[in-house]
Design an enzyme around this catalytic site. Sequence first.
Site, PDB file in Angstrom:
ATOM      1  N   GLU A 115       1.222  25.877   1.878  1.00 56.59           N
ATOM      2  CA  GLU A 115       1.172  27.336   1.821  1.00 56.59           C
ATOM      3  C   GLU A 115       1.902  27.947   3.026  1.00 56.59           C
ATOM      4  O   GLU A 115       2.460  29.046   2.910  1.00 56.59           O
ATOM      5  CB  GLU A 115      -0.286  27.798   1.771  1.00 56.59           C
ATOM      6  CG  GLU A 115      -0.475  29.208   1.273  1.00 56.59           C
ATOM      7  CD  GLU A 115      -0.174  29.401  -0.216  1.00 56.59           C
ATOM      8  OE1 GLU A 115       0.041  28.394  -0.936  1.00 56.59           O
ATOM      9  OE2 GLU A 115      -0.129  30.568  -0.657  1.00 56.59           O
ATOM     10  N   HIS A 134       7.588  26.369  -1.294  1.00 51.79           N
ATOM     11  CA  HIS A 134       6.921  25.098  -1.625  1.00 51.79           C
ATOM     12  C   HIS A 134       7.951  24.033  -1.994  1.00 51.79           C
ATOM     13  O   HIS A 134       7.864  22.878  -1.583  1.00 51.79           O
ATOM     14  CB  HIS A 134       5.993  25.296  -2.835  1.00 51.79           C
ATOM     15  CG  HIS A 134       4.707  26.002  -2.540  1.00 51.79           C
ATOM     16  ND1 HIS A 134       3.807  25.551  -1.608  1.00 51.79           N
ATOM     17  CD2 HIS A 134       4.147  27.126  -3.079  1.00 51.79           C
ATOM     18  CE1 HIS A 134       2.741  26.364  -1.572  1.00 51.79           C
ATOM     19  NE2 HIS A 134       2.940  27.329  -2.457  1.00 51.79           N
ATOM     20  N   HIS A 167       8.320  32.549  -2.955  1.00 53.24           N
ATOM     21  CA  HIS A 167       7.111  31.810  -2.565  1.00 53.24           C
ATOM     22  C   HIS A 167       7.180  30.364  -3.082  1.00 53.24           C
ATOM     23  O   HIS A 167       7.048  29.404  -2.312  1.00 53.24           O
ATOM     24  CB  HIS A 167       5.890  32.535  -3.141  1.00 53.24           C
ATOM     25  CG  HIS A 167       4.579  31.864  -2.873  1.00 53.24           C
ATOM     26  ND1 HIS A 167       3.737  32.254  -1.862  1.00 53.24           N
ATOM     27  CD2 HIS A 167       3.955  30.821  -3.485  1.00 53.24           C
ATOM     28  CE1 HIS A 167       2.664  31.481  -1.850  1.00 53.24           C
ATOM     29  NE2 HIS A 167       2.769  30.611  -2.838  1.00 53.24           N
ATOM     30  N   GLU A 168       7.400  30.228  -4.380  1.00 55.48           N
ATOM     31  CA  GLU A 168       7.454  28.875  -4.952  1.00 55.48           C
ATOM     32  C   GLU A 168       8.623  28.093  -4.366  1.00 55.48           C
ATOM     33  O   GLU A 168       8.533  26.885  -4.156  1.00 55.48           O
ATOM     34  CB  GLU A 168       7.561  28.938  -6.479  1.00 55.48           C
ATOM     35  CG  GLU A 168       6.395  29.628  -7.178  1.00 55.48           C
ATOM     36  CD  GLU A 168       5.020  29.100  -6.778  1.00 55.48           C
ATOM     37  OE1 GLU A 168       4.909  27.910  -6.439  1.00 55.48           O
ATOM     38  OE2 GLU A 168       4.049  29.897  -6.801  1.00 55.48           O
TER      39      GLU A 168
END
Lengths: 491, 491
Positions: free
Chosen positions: B295, B269, B265-266
Amino acid sequence: MSFPSPTIKEILERYKVIWALNHASSLMGWDREVNMPEEGIGGRSLAAAEIAKLVQKLMLDEEFVKLIDKADGEELTDIERGVVRMLKRDLKFYRKVPPEIVAEFAKVTSEAFVAWRTAKEKADFKVFAPYLERVVQLARVIADKLGYEEHPYDALLDLHEEGLTSRDVENIFSTLEPGIRRLLDKISTSGWPKHHPLEEEPYDRRSMEEAIREILATIGYPERRFRIDVSPHPFTIGIASPFDVRITVRYPPKDFKEPLFSAIHEFGHALYELGVDEALAYTPVGTGVSLGVHESQSRFWENIVGRSRQFVSLISPILRRHLSNLARYSDEDIYYYFNVVRPSLIRTEADEVTYNLHILLRYRIERLMIAGEVKVTDVPSLWNEEMERLLGVRPRNDAEGVLQDIHWSHGSIGYFPTYTLGNVIAAQIKYAMGFLEDAVASGDFAKIKEWLRERIHRWGATYPPKELVRRATGETYNPSYLLKYLENKYR
Amino acid sequence: MSFPSPTIKEILERYKVIWALNHASSLMGWDREVNMPEEGIGGRSLAAAEIAKLVQKLMLDEEFVKLIDKADGEELTDIERGVVRMLKRDLKFYRKVPPEIVAEFAKVTSEAFVAWRTAKEKADFKVFAPYLERVVQLARVIADKLGYEEHPYDALLDLHEEGLTSRDVENIFSTLEPGIRRLLDKISTSGWPKHHPLEEEPYDRRSMEEAIREILATIGYPERRFRIDVSPHPFTIGIASPFDVRITVRYPPKDFKEPLFSAIHEFGHALYELGVDEALAYTPVGTGVSLGVHESQSRFWENIVGRSRQFVSLISPILRRHLSNLARYSDEDIYYYFNVVRPSLIRTEADEVTYNLHILLRYRIERLMIAGEVKVTDVPSLWNEEMERLLGVRPRNDAEGVLQDIHWSHGSIGYFPTYTLGNVIAAQIKYAMGFLEDAVASGDFAKIKEWLRERIHRWGATYPPKELVRRATGETYNPSYLLKYLENKYR
């Protein structure tokens, strides 16, 4: 410790934003060495330069300057006077040295650094010479702008160590030079070890990290205010003294005393920042007063405590637990390993006996360069001759001679003497303290730290270095204690 | 990508110091979570507040504002228009919301945070209620100051996601709510796993760290621009995008998919920040445009790529090499472990099917609170009823209900919808891309990243979110793709 003057209160209120910017700069510097991904350097340099300009602008803000001048005429407490003194020191620089010169100096030194690196790789001083010449010229311009009483070098000394003059340095070396050379002669014929097999032995890095953490914990530190990291060049930084202080250590592949003593050295610096009175936090006096006094703390712990017989006995069980090869060595062996004395070419590898002769060499050459009494092109031969005269060794090339230190390429001229000053003060502290050996032998570091905190650390930059040393030890810079300490130890 | 307008050139030159201060703030924030010794918090907070005030002052500098107004009337390139748009967004806030309100909001939220922590520990909403009331009141004041067309909540949405309105959010949920509930009904009777034994198994942390590093390297990142650390709450930060981008991961003791998917997830980003065109660095458009678009990138990699069958096949050899217990599980097992679907009470533990219903709940309650249509004291019962209606589960206490999220205590109202927006955009991207499954199956991440970089990342904040999404996917926010993706996957 408080600030009764309303003028000072207002100054400190306005100073907060400057403190904030300095805090940010410190963290940016720490992060650059410890964490930053390589390609972050462009943005980091841009930000550092912008923030430095902003600090200068805020310091020179007319109302802020007026407040400082106003406070300067008032009845103040010692600490308040310290605040004014420290701010006026910065103001003096910003006012007397025009931004164009600061900018040019930044440009020249950044080019000089690249040239120095190449020159050192090629062991060829000629590559560096034209840049060093410009650095010296600009340093001389800055000295003239700042002003001085007796010698332009004094202006540069004062930049690095408030109030230090050539006269002080001459006075120190007039005792140290003959004393150390006499001592070296004795040591060389006394059978004191010049080498030790442990210098060649590799060690396990993770075990050494644990050993260092345990040894520093034995001396004692506040866990919620301190951290240890790894970086190519060990350093200490008060990110927000006394609440956030950090050291770094480097782990070369062999010779475990290197990381050990560099850690203890940095820890000495850290204890100073950690010991500043909390009431001084976020103010201009909320940090160690000078490089020399700082170095006295690091050298005190590294050499006077760290290389003592008592300390070896105390930490050898920790070292043995972590380093299996130590089973073959007695405490006596370890003591001699820690205290090998050997005239050598490289300053950073020098023992505590020969170290100050390396500084003397640099001091003399710097002073001649600044006075225009030696041509930059003649510096390498002067270096080699002086090296041979002082230490009896002669560099085979410029890389292990005049090019060994990064400092001149950074424009740091007038900086080296603070190292010897630190050694001098450290020995004064030892004798003023009186109880050191016993306290180390019994592991009573609290007593030692308390003495240092009460007399030195807590004051931050309240008193100028000379006054602080006089208050702490009863006299001003006196090199005879360092000589006495060395003579007692190495007789 | 360049800046032909001399006005913009001057703006960017002046903006450098603001960028520098934002850079420092980012680093200070990162360091606080990752490294800072606990007691550094006082100094860090002081510095952060001072620097925030300074940024505001520099943004409102009269000449700077004039330049922005001047540029606004000129013929500009897309990127230049982006610069003006982003600066005007900040200016609007600084001008319309007086510093007193900003200061009061900071004070209220800092007290609210403490109250929330206590309330959550005691599972007692009453402790938090009066603080939430003040937060909501102030948020409403800020909404009124900022202005809005249809609903005060729109002003708060826009603060977190440029241009997002209640109308957009209603439109999204009018499709998602019935669609997801229909899908959930089907899943609950289809035998799709609700639990998996791996959720309860501990893992070796160091092995997991290595596995994560290897998996992210398989997707690919520039080593000299990126780093991974550990912190209590995982996050991504562009310290100096695209040259210095950092993520953090957290390692709970069991259930290895937690750190794995939070890392991916990170990383999503991070790829966004790493993909911004270098020419935009150090400018107002040199970073991701909004929370929602950000997101979309993290969810795209975490859910759409990371939880796909193709990805499981690709990374299972890496996982097996590092986690010995995986020998007992097939790729099919791992796929179902990654994709367990189970209506639950806690948003952060929700799967990709139920997640958006958690957001819907929060969105509805926030909007009612801001409009004054529900009393804060009635929020817990409303929460519990809606929870039961939407997901069929009912909190046993406030801690696992209305008190679970930190966000309201921080004053973040109008923020949660950006999470669902991210999921919506991520699915749009998947279908616009077309080749995703094949590319993942063959490990051709370069092709996927190239698509994202060309259409989204490189532009930074050049285009407002809606326009960027339209340019990238051919249409504006369209929730039907998310539903289609979920229906295909969980049928």
